[in-house]
Design an enzyme around this catalytic site. Sequence first.
Site, PDB file in Angstrom:
ATOM      1  N   GLN A  24      -5.326  -1.830  -2.783  1.00 33.66           N
ATOM      2  CA  GLN A  24      -4.108  -2.231  -2.089  1.00 33.66           C
ATOM      3  C   GLN A  24      -4.419  -3.124  -0.892  1.00 33.66           C
ATOM      4  O   GLN A  24      -3.569  -3.913  -0.471  1.00 33.66           O
ATOM      5  CB  GLN A  24      -3.342  -0.981  -1.631  1.00 33.66           C
ATOM      6  N   HIS A  37      -4.161   2.000  -5.354  1.00 35.21           N
ATOM      7  CA  HIS A  37      -4.075   1.046  -6.463  1.00 35.21           C
ATOM      8  C   HIS A  37      -3.014  -0.006  -6.134  1.00 35.21           C
ATOM      9  O   HIS A  37      -1.876   0.341  -5.817  1.00 35.21           O
ATOM     10  CB  HIS A  37      -3.701   1.813  -7.737  1.00 35.21           C
ATOM     11  N   LYS A  38      -3.378  -1.275  -6.229  1.00 37.40           N
ATOM     12  CA  LYS A  38      -2.465  -2.346  -5.822  1.00 37.40           C
ATOM     13  C   LYS A  38      -1.135  -2.275  -6.565  1.00 37.40           C
ATOM     14  O   LYS A  38      -1.093  -2.244  -7.798  1.00 37.40           O
ATOM     15  CB  LYS A  38      -3.095  -3.724  -6.050  1.00 37.40           C
ATOM     16  N   HIS A  39      -0.066  -2.280  -5.783  1.00 35.42           N
ATOM     17  CA  HIS A  39       1.284  -2.276  -6.351  1.00 35.42           C
ATOM     18  C   HIS A  39       2.258  -2.901  -5.364  1.00 35.42           C
ATOM     19  O   HIS A  39       2.187  -2.670  -4.165  1.00 35.42           O
ATOM     20  CB  HIS A  39       1.736  -0.857  -6.701  1.00 35.42           C
ATOM     21  N   LEU A  40       3.134  -3.729  -5.880  1.00 38.37           N
ATOM     22  CA  LEU A  40       4.275  -4.217  -5.119  1.00 38.37           C
ATOM     23  C   LEU A  40       5.465  -3.345  -5.480  1.00 38.37           C
ATOM     24  O   LEU A  40       5.418  -2.577  -6.449  1.00 38.37           O
ATOM     25  CB  LEU A  40       4.559  -5.687  -5.436  1.00 38.37           C
TER      26      LEU A  40
END
Length: 307
Positions: free
Chosen positions: A116, A153-156
């Site tokens: 993230q 964990h990368k999330h928009l």
Amino acid sequence: MNTSLLQSGTLWPAVLRQTAHALNCGALCPIQTTRATIEDSGVCFLIRQVSSLARKDKDEQRRKAKPADKCAVNPFLPYDSNLFVGNISDTHLVLLNKFNVIDHHLLIVTRRFELQENFLNLADFSALFNCITQFDGLGFYNSGPAAGASQPHKHLQIVPLPLDDAAPLLPIEPLVAAVIARMDDAIGTVPGLHFPHAFVRLDPLLATRPLDLARNAFDRYMSLLDAAGLHAIDVNGEPQQSAPYNLLVTTRWMMLVPRSTERTEGIAVNALGFAGSLFVRNGMQMETIRKLGPMTVLQRVAGPNAM
């Protein structure tokens, strides 16, 4: 596993269909709130007071009790198939937010693990605009724990607009509309928003061309980072942010807010706070916001002056 991509124009029906399914099977756990408004500095802030966080707190405790292995505590790998809306691109998928305060709150998640704290890239923007050009929504990014992110964990994220049926699209919208009407393509600020930020409008002519809009927004994003004094640092061979920040994105404008801390007086703030929407856990926190004023709360968690 379904690997087919959602076709243009089918996202919102898929969201409604999956929401009904997830509610029916118990996978979706909406958090009930009561609403209040507090006016401060020309913004009618929407404050939601959570009635119960027991289920979310229990879920957090269960995950923290697991080994400190990213995969073991990552709800996106694997994701709950009952929350899966669809594949929006070759690199990103769309999930329902399990513990949603706002109806139809979506997560735009990378298929493979990315941190993230990594900078956003063109693929992230392409996935985001593929969504918010299909329905009117606010996209946002919490770039790590100090910016309000609860998952590594990368999330928009996307919430549909308006945030409240009795108000404009966003509480800050009157201030934003006034500045958009007279600004050019340069990076600027929004008078009346008394916290450090960098603001830019997007080309309205690109609203029907998601990929072109994503390219334009990615370029503007890099300019916002520069204006906020953020740069890349090398962490184990990957470029990561030098400081945390929040990003707000619509098809018309973007705003970046540097962060110094996640909370003040126990009140946690994520990107939605800077759009004029705050969340409190109890009446004591609501009273704290009334006493301090929402704008002061935002000032306290924002980072060094941008611009």
